[in-house]
Enzyme design. Structure first.
Site, PDB file in Angstrom:
ATOM      1  N   GLU A 174      40.535  57.401  78.279  1.00 54.75           N
ATOM      2  CA  GLU A 174      41.654  57.156  79.186  1.00 54.75           C
ATOM      3  C   GLU A 174      42.951  57.026  78.382  1.00 54.75           C
ATOM      4  O   GLU A 174      43.110  56.119  77.582  1.00 54.75           O
ATOM      5  CB  GLU A 174      41.376  55.857  79.955  1.00 54.75           C
ATOM      6  CG  GLU A 174      42.536  55.327  80.740  1.00 54.75           C
ATOM      7  CD  GLU A 174      42.246  53.947  81.346  1.00 54.75           C
ATOM      8  OE1 GLU A 174      41.118  53.435  81.201  1.00 54.75           O
ATOM      9  OE2 GLU A 174      43.170  53.384  81.944  1.00 54.75           O
ATOM     10  N   ASP A 214      39.477  51.600  79.876  1.00 54.31           N
ATOM     11  CA  ASP A 214      39.825  50.193  79.738  1.00 54.31           C
ATOM     12  C   ASP A 214      38.902  49.339  80.606  1.00 54.31           C
ATOM     13  O   ASP A 214      38.445  49.782  81.651  1.00 54.31           O
ATOM     14  CB  ASP A 214      41.267  49.953  80.210  1.00 54.31           C
ATOM     15  CG  ASP A 214      42.279  50.556  79.240  1.00 54.31           C
ATOM     16  OD1 ASP A 214      41.885  50.853  78.096  1.00 54.31           O
ATOM     17  OD2 ASP A 214      43.443  50.728  79.648  1.00 54.31           O
ATOM     18  N   ASP A 251      39.487  47.132  82.717  1.00 55.30           N
ATOM     19  CA  ASP A 251      40.247  46.453  83.773  1.00 55.30           C
ATOM     20  C   ASP A 251      40.111  47.250  85.072  1.00 55.30           C
ATOM     21  O   ASP A 251      39.374  48.231  85.135  1.00 55.30           O
ATOM     22  CB  ASP A 251      41.716  46.289  83.363  1.00 55.30           C
ATOM     23  CG  ASP A 251      42.393  47.642  83.137  1.00 55.30           C
ATOM     24  OD1 ASP A 251      41.746  48.686  83.390  1.00 55.30           O
ATOM     25  OD2 ASP A 251      43.563  47.652  82.711  1.00 55.30           O
ATOM     26  N   ASP A 263      42.186  49.227  86.724  1.00 50.63           N
ATOM     27  CA  ASP A 263      42.606  50.627  86.607  1.00 50.63           C
ATOM     28  C   ASP A 263      41.560  51.453  85.878  1.00 50.63           C
ATOM     29  O   ASP A 263      41.231  52.559  86.273  1.00 50.63           O
ATOM     30  CB  ASP A 263      43.920  50.715  85.821  1.00 50.63           C
ATOM     31  CG  ASP A 263      45.110  50.789  86.765  1.00 50.63           C
ATOM     32  OD1 ASP A 263      44.871  50.752  87.991  1.00 50.63           O
ATOM     33  OD2 ASP A 263      46.252  50.882  86.267  1.00 50.63           O
TER      34      ASP A 263
END
Ligand code: 0RA
Length: 652
Positions: A435, A513, A515, A517
């Site tokens: 990403e 990541d 998280d 997102d």
């Protein structure tokens, strides 16, 4: 002891030895009987026992099956069928019940009239479950009496005994999987729930329940769900399509026997661009399709094409409509019952019986002809949709040809963003889909360039759930993935088949990541693979990297942690006796917060990393979840993401 009893006892033990040899084979090579000894095999034990009760229900004698996960991960399956026969067999020197429980493939032996079509994927029967359990108790209630027998590793602990009188009728099996055989022995509620729900839809009128008695919920009760379907496959396709917009008024449905083969089909068109066909033989999901699916496709294409041609809608088309075009936006479930199924293919989930093709072909033609005749408005919607699909496909082919020509102009080379590995051996090569460019840069520095390649993906890739074919080829990130992997889609009728033998990396690793997102992007990428490169998932090539969530430090000691519990334990450990020592906790929100060396050490190094393999555990449920996560209907998505780590439900 009387003479006859002595004889019985003698032959009892003699037979037990024979039995032992059979079940010993199961314990020696469990994977041969139940597929594997991991999570899948563990859950398979439950399906095997439940299938016996479903058989009893299909024979017309049972309408309720209750499954409970007990404390310690034992499983109890209770049905209200006739009860397994307990009569004493002089020849065998033991009770019929004991034979069923201890002899391989003895299941249907006592009921020749029953049309046994159910049965787990491997159809091995309850004696296998018994062999692979460190303890199993069977209880039978019939003719006003109750009976019981217990086993350890499939060996009876005593002959079947009468335990009392009862008004109840039925069978209860309670088993605990043998921890020396299975890699894991913890049951997953959602896995069992997906299968029981599926069974309820496939076998209308049977009530199935699942209760988790391991730990009470906050309100003190046990989590419990009931699955029951009155209208069978009609409700199944409605459930699968609950987050999609239907294009037609009703679910198109048929049920009946064709050429002696029981066939049930339900289908509906929606406004999406994907094809979702789930086929079953004897309640087993046939992932790899087979003759029933081929018959369905043939009948569907012929009937719709004839209708479209007759209506004049296709007269101005300058190109052919391909088979795929008739299935865009189609959600369908096909269920057939075959007395002697031949399963073929890599995972033995492809039906080989030729006689089934014609039966399903006829079934779908008759069903569709009637529906189109009676619903002219829906018929027009469907024909319009097919023509739109054909037109889009035509445009997509042009776009694809453009891409290929562009590729040829630049020497057919690999994407500029790809940092390739040195090895040309796919079996040892890995591709990390990372990403963002910044994390991509770190990964390029941290990797082992001999066998690890990096392809950074920009932000959110296209949501393929909502895009038409040609948009997908327009998308640079997606084109880069195809080119880097070395696979391309075929043409026309075959357009969904990948040339996987050219695959350049056998491990494709999504690295995002940790998280919200990141998990969204991860889901977008997984959706893309699920809809367009399913073969790669099925062949075990897709993985998810797991970067750590925390780094806990004290002085020059440090430890990476992957959960809150691990973090707390690390803090505790570092503090030791002195409660006031300063322990520093760093929360990693993104890959970018790690340097190249840390990323290598925690997430990329095969020696120390943990990869989660993406597998499709339940095709119908995966389809529903992907359409929900990626669809327009936001509230259920948010609800789902809040309750589950997204991938927890998609892999396993
Ligand atoms: C064969 C014959 C009969 C019952 C069953 C099988 C039976 C098996 C299982 C396995 C789980 N639950 C079950 N319930 C019933 C009965 C034959 C008779 O009563 O005449």
């Amino acid at each position: 002891m009387s003479e006859t009893k002595k004889k019985a006892a003698a032959s009892y033990s003699a037979d037990s030895i024979q039995v032992l040899e059979g079940l010993e084979a199961v314990r020696k090579r469990p994977a041969m009987y139940i597929g594997d000894i991991g999570v899948k095999g563990l859950h398979h034990l439950v399906y095997e026992v439940v299938d016996n009760s479903i058989d009893e229900a299909l024979a017309g004698y049972c309408d309720t099956v209750e499954v409970s996960i007990l404390p310690g991960n034992s499983i109890r399956v209770k049905d209200n069928g006739r009860g397994i026969p307990v009569d004493y067999h002089a020849k065998e020197g033991k009770s019929a019940l004991e034979v069923v429980m201890t002899v391989l493939h003895a299941g249907g032996k006592f009921d020749k009239d029953s049309y046994k079509v159910s049965g787990g994927l491997h159809g091995v029967g309850v004696s296998c479950v018994n062999a692979l359990s460190d303890h199993l108790t069977t209880e039978v209630f019939r003719d006003g009496k109750s009976y019981m027998q217990e086993y350890s590793e499939g060996k009876p602990l005593y002959p079947v005994k009468e335990t009392g009188t009862t008004d109840y009728r039925g069978t209860i099996q309670t088993f605990h999987p043998d921890g020396t055989i299975f890699q894991v022995t913890e049951y997953n509620f959602d896995t069992l729930s997906a299968r029981l729900r599926e069974l309820a839809y496939l076998n209308k009128g049977i009530k199935l329940t699942l209760t988790d008695e391991r730990t009470p919920q906050e309100d003190g009760t046990f989590r419990s769900e009931t699955y029951f379907s009155e209208r069978g496959l009609v409700e199944f396709v409605q459930y699968l399509d609950s987050t999609r917009l239907p294009l037609i008024e009703d679910v198109i449905y048929m049920e009946g026997e064709k050429q002696g083969i029981p066939v049930e089909i339900a289908m509906v068109y929606n406004d999406s661009f994907s094809e979702n066909i789930h086929s079953y033989v004897n309640n087993i999901n046939t992932h790899e399709g087979g003759t029933h699916l081929a018959g369905f496709r043939r009948g569907l294409t012929r009937t719709l094409k004839k209708y479209a041609d007759n209506s004049g809608a296709t007269s101005k088309l300058k190109f052919e409509i391909s088979g795929d075009d008739f299935r865009e936006g189609l959600t369908c479930v096909i269920s057939v019952k075959v007395a002697e199924p031949q399963f073929e293919g890599q995972t033995k989930t492809k039906l080989g019986n030729n006689e089934v093709m014609g039966a399903v072909d006829i079934a779908v033609s008759e069903m569709l002809e009637n529906y189109l005749e009676e619903h002219p408005r829906d018929a027009k919607q469907i024909v319009d949709k097919v023509i739109l699909a054909a037109t889009a496909r035509h445009a997509a082919r042009k776009a694809r040809e453009m891409v290929q020509r562009k590729g040829a102009l630049t020497g057919g080379g690999l994407p500029g963003k790809l940092a390739d590995c040195q090895s040309k051996d796919p079996s040892e090569s890995e591709l990390f889909l990372v990403e963002g460019d910044s994390a991509g840069g770190t990964a390029k520095q941290g990797r082992n360039r001999e066998y690890q390649a990096i392809l950074p993906l920009r932000g959110k890739i296209l949501n393929v759930e909502k895009a038409m074919q040609h948009k997908i080829y327009d998308n640079e990130e997606i084109r880069n993935m195809y080119t880097a992997l070395g696979v391309h889609v075929g043409t026309e009728e075959d357009s969904k088949a990948l040339n996987t033998e050219k695959l350049r990396y056998h491990k494709i690793i999504i690295m995002c990541d940790a998280d919200v997102d990141g998990s969204h992007i991860q889901t977008l990428i997984m959706t893309f693979y699920y809809r367009h490169m399913k073969e790669l998932i099925e062949n075990g090539h897709l993985f998810i990297a797991t970067p750590p969530l925390y780094l806990v430090k004290k002085g020059n000691q440090q430890q990476y942690c992957w959960s809150d519990a691990e973090r707390d334990a690390a803090i505790e450990k570092f503090r030791g006796a002195s409660k006031d020592a300063t322990v520093n906790v760093q929360r990693y929100k993104g890959l970018g917060e790690m340097n190249a060396e840390q990323l290598w050490e925690t997430t990329m190094n095969p020696e120390s990393r943990t990869l989660r393999q993406v597998t499709i555990e339940n095709g119908a449920e995966a389809d529903r979840i992907f359409s929900m996560l990626m669809g327009d209907d936001v509230p259920p998505r948010r609800d789902f993401i809040e309750k589950n780590a997204i991938y927890a439900k998609l892999d396993v």
